[in-house]
Write an enzyme that holds these catalytic residues in place. Structure first.
Site, short mmCIF file in Angstrom:
data_model
loop_
_atom_site.label_atom_id
_atom_site.label_comp_id
_atom_site.label_asym_id
_atom_site.label_seq_id
_atom_site.Cartn_x
_atom_site.Cartn_y
_atom_site.Cartn_z
N HIS A 1 -34.58 -48.72 88.16
CA HIS A 1 -33.28 -48.30 88.67
C HIS A 1 -32.42 -49.56 88.69
O HIS A 1 -32.94 -50.66 88.95
CB HIS A 1 -33.33 -47.79 90.11
CG HIS A 1 -34.19 -46.59 90.34
ND1 HIS A 1 -35.53 -46.68 90.53
CD2 HIS A 1 -33.86 -45.28 90.44
CE1 HIS A 1 -36.01 -45.46 90.74
NE2 HIS A 1 -35.04 -44.60 90.69
N ASP B 1 -45.02 -43.62 87.72
CA ASP B 1 -44.16 -43.57 88.90
C ASP B 1 -45.08 -43.36 90.10
O ASP B 1 -45.18 -42.28 90.66
CB ASP B 1 -43.14 -42.44 88.76
CG ASP B 1 -42.10 -42.47 89.87
OD1 ASP B 1 -42.21 -43.35 90.75
OD2 ASP B 1 -41.18 -41.64 89.86
N ASP C 1 -46.74 -39.80 95.35
CA ASP C 1 -46.69 -40.72 94.22
C ASP C 1 -47.96 -41.56 94.08
O ASP C 1 -47.91 -42.80 94.03
CB ASP C 1 -45.48 -41.67 94.34
CG ASP C 1 -44.17 -40.99 93.92
OD1 ASP C 1 -44.21 -39.88 93.36
OD2 ASP C 1 -43.10 -41.58 94.17
N GLU D 1 -42.41 -34.98 86.06
CA GLU D 1 -43.30 -35.74 86.94
C GLU D 1 -44.36 -34.83 87.54
O GLU D 1 -44.04 -33.76 88.08
CB GLU D 1 -42.50 -36.43 88.06
CG GLU D 1 -43.43 -37.17 89.00
CD GLU D 1 -42.77 -37.94 90.12
OE1 GLU D 1 -41.78 -38.65 89.87
OE2 GLU D 1 -43.28 -37.84 91.25
N HIS E 1 -43.86 -33.91 91.22
CA HIS E 1 -42.75 -32.99 91.43
C HIS E 1 -43.16 -31.56 91.07
O HIS E 1 -42.69 -30.60 91.69
CB HIS E 1 -41.52 -33.42 90.63
CG HIS E 1 -40.99 -34.75 91.06
ND1 HIS E 1 -39.90 -35.35 90.46
CD2 HIS E 1 -41.40 -35.62 92.02
CE1 HIS E 1 -39.66 -36.52 91.04
NE2 HIS E 1 -40.56 -36.71 91.97
N GLU F 1 -34.81 -35.36 85.29
CA GLU F 1 -36.11 -35.25 85.94
C GLU F 1 -36.05 -34.23 87.07
O GLU F 1 -35.41 -34.47 88.09
CB GLU F 1 -36.50 -36.64 86.50
CG GLU F 1 -37.84 -36.65 87.19
CD GLU F 1 -38.23 -38.04 87.69
OE1 GLU F 1 -37.88 -39.04 87.02
OE2 GLU F 1 -38.88 -38.11 88.74
N ASP G 1 -43.48 -38.68 84.02
CA ASP G 1 -43.80 -39.59 85.11
C ASP G 1 -45.23 -39.27 85.52
O ASP G 1 -45.52 -38.23 86.14
CB ASP G 1 -42.81 -39.45 86.27
CG ASP G 1 -41.61 -40.40 86.10
OD1 ASP G 1 -41.52 -41.05 85.02
OD2 ASP G 1 -40.79 -40.50 87.03
N ASP H 1 -33.11 -51.69 91.63
CA ASP H 1 -34.42 -52.36 91.75
C ASP H 1 -34.34 -53.75 91.14
O ASP H 1 -34.88 -54.69 91.69
CB ASP H 1 -35.55 -51.68 90.93
CG ASP H 1 -35.68 -50.20 91.13
OD1 ASP H 1 -35.36 -49.73 92.23
OD2 ASP H 1 -36.10 -49.52 90.16
C1 XLS Z 1 -38.25 -39.79 93.04
C2 XLS Z 1 -38.17 -39.87 91.60
C3 XLS Z 1 -37.49 -41.12 91.08
C4 XLS Z 1 -37.14 -40.98 89.62
C5 XLS Z 1 -36.18 -42.01 89.13
O1 XLS Z 1 -38.92 -38.92 93.61
O2 XLS Z 1 -39.45 -39.71 91.09
O3 XLS Z 1 -38.26 -42.25 91.31
O4 XLS Z 1 -38.27 -41.01 88.81
O5 XLS Z 1 -35.04 -42.06 89.90
CA CA Z 2 -42.26 -38.70 92.93
CA CA Z 3 -40.20 -39.89 89.04
#
Ligand code: XLS
Ligand code: CA
Ligand code: CA
Length: 439
Positions: free
Chosen positions: A103, A341, A311, A270, A273, A234, A298, A106
């Protein structure tokens, strides 16, 4: 090779084969091994997440920092950001990973003003460019953090305040510029706070219209600056918002279709998610893939007992194998990759834990790739699935699909052909076969 922050690792992590007992070696990930015409590195395109691995300090909602990192002086200075960048590239080299993702906030700290934040980012991008050139490590994707700054507490692109929507767009512009400058192969939109908490203060229609407008503006910019990276969205159902607009793959695709934006995006799926959305990882991957929209992944995992985004690093070989079947069948992720991630647990204090975590994830996907490839080569599922639908290849099945019969003709056929023959779906047998490849 850089050697300052991870002195416990003196040479890059090596592939030692499956019988190795060395916890700091790969047992399956053999970068240059060719599987189905491509090297493992080309298939898997692993990336490190900058935010978790270098900026993560173990903080959770019950307590602050638990990791002391030599590169992190816990301040927002540019010196700190530069030290972090050095640590990051040392880690990439020692791990032997080809990509990273970040990001904007970051890699470079937010400044006192928007202008200062942009300058900070530009300065760090210059340094990152040099380090990419020196090491050969590449940028899989960049993104903008439109969720940490309190101005975004009611959204970025969907914020009810036009000034904030404008600022979100301006921030995205700079993040895309940074991504382009670093040769980023994709750019991700995760709508962290693009959603709502209560309908009592929300115009649902307006917010979605605004989100679409937001995307139109960035698509126009992408074309004008000739940024060739793939735009990815995403999906995530909730957290931080109660309801997020891009709640899962299917919802996101419908949104894009409704606003005529489908051609400009693919999805970044992801695993965690998917869990939060009440789906399996493979379901989300398959929904994106059949629509021709699976762009990147992800690669992490959630916890089925906890309702939040944990995560964790991926290690569930069963789920990974099913994921790799989908990825292989669509002939890979193109410009996308497998981004970890994922974060080490709050009690995994040591920098060596970052190596253990990534080695485990890389090995699990490498093994999943090998198993998935064997399953595909042996046509274990394909033949079964083809046969399961074979009644549509001829007779009434083909006539229905090809538009040769109307409803009355179908009724006539059914009257003459009572009682369909039932054929087992053989789920348990197929599950056993998949297990026989995994074991
Ligand atoms: C948060 C997301 C984030 C995205 C990028 O839950 O996974 O990290 O991957 O902004
Ligand atoms: Ca996540
Ligand atoms: Ca992510």
């Amino acid at each position: 090779m850089l050697n300052k922050y991870f002195s416990e690792i003196s040479t890059p992590i090596k592939y030692e084969g499956k019988d190795s007992k060395n916890p700091l070696a790969f047992r399956y990930y053999d970068k240059s091994k060719v599987v189905a015409g491509k090297t493992m590195a080309e298939h898997l395109r692993f990336a490190v997440s900058y935010w978790h691995t270098f900026k993560g300090d173990g903080t959770d909602i019950f307590g602050g920092t638990s990791f002391e990192r030599q590169w992190n002086q816990h301040n927002n200075s540019m010196d700190n950001a530069k030290a972090t960048l050095e640590a990051a590239f040392e880690f990439f080299q020692k791990l032997g990973i080809d990509y990273y993702c970040f990001h904007d906030r970051d890699i470079a700290p937010a400044g006192e003003s928007f202008v200062q934040s942009c300058k900070n980012l530009e300065e760090i991008v210059e340094q990152a460019k040099v380090m990419q050139n020196d090491t050969g490590v590449k940028l899989l994707w960049g993104t903008a953090n439109l969720f940490s700054n309190p101005i975004y507490s009611q959204g970025g692109g969907t914020n009810p305040n036009a000034h904030i929507m404008a600022q979100a767009l301006a921030q995205v512009k700079n993040a895309i510029d940074a991504t382009k400058e670093l040769g980023g192969e994709n750019y991700v939109f995760w709508g962290g706070r693009e959603g709502y908490e209560t309908l009592l203060n929300t115009d649902l229609k307006k917010e979605q219209d605004h989100m679409a407008r937001f995307f139109e503006i960035v698509i126009d910019y992408k074309k004008r600056i000739d940024f060739e990276g793939q735009f990815l969205i995403e999906p995530k159902p909730a957290e931080p918002m109660k309801h997020q607009y891009d709640s899962d793959a299917s919802t996101t695709l419908s949104f894009l279709r409704a606003y005529g934006l489908l051609d400009h995006f693919k999805l970044n799926i992801e695993a965690n998610h998917a869990t939060l959305a009440g789906h399996t990882f493979e379901h989300e991957l398959a929904v994106a893939s059949v629509a021709g929209k699976l762009g990147s992944v992800d690669a992490n995992r959630g916890d089925y007992l906890l309702g939040w985004d944990t995560d964790q690093f991926p290690n569930d070989l069963h789920s990974i194998t099913l994921a790799m079947i989908i990825i292989l069948k669509q002939n890979g992720l193109g410009t996308g990759g497998l981004n970890f991630d994922a974060k080490v647990r709050r009690s995994s204090y040591d920098t060596i834990d970052l190596f253990h975590a990534h080695i485990g994830g890389m090995d699990a996907f490498a093994k999943g790739l090998l198993i998935a490839n064997q399953i595909i080569e042996d046509k274990v599922l394909d033949d079964f699935v083809d046969d399961r639908y074979s009644s549509f290849n001829e007779g009434i099945g083909a006539d229905i699909i090809n538009g040769k019969v109307n409803l009355e003709q179908i009724e006539d056929w059914v009257k003459e052909n009572d009682k369909p023959q039932l054929k087992s779906g053989r789920q348990e047998m197929l599950e056993n076969i998949i297990n026989s490849y995994i074991f």
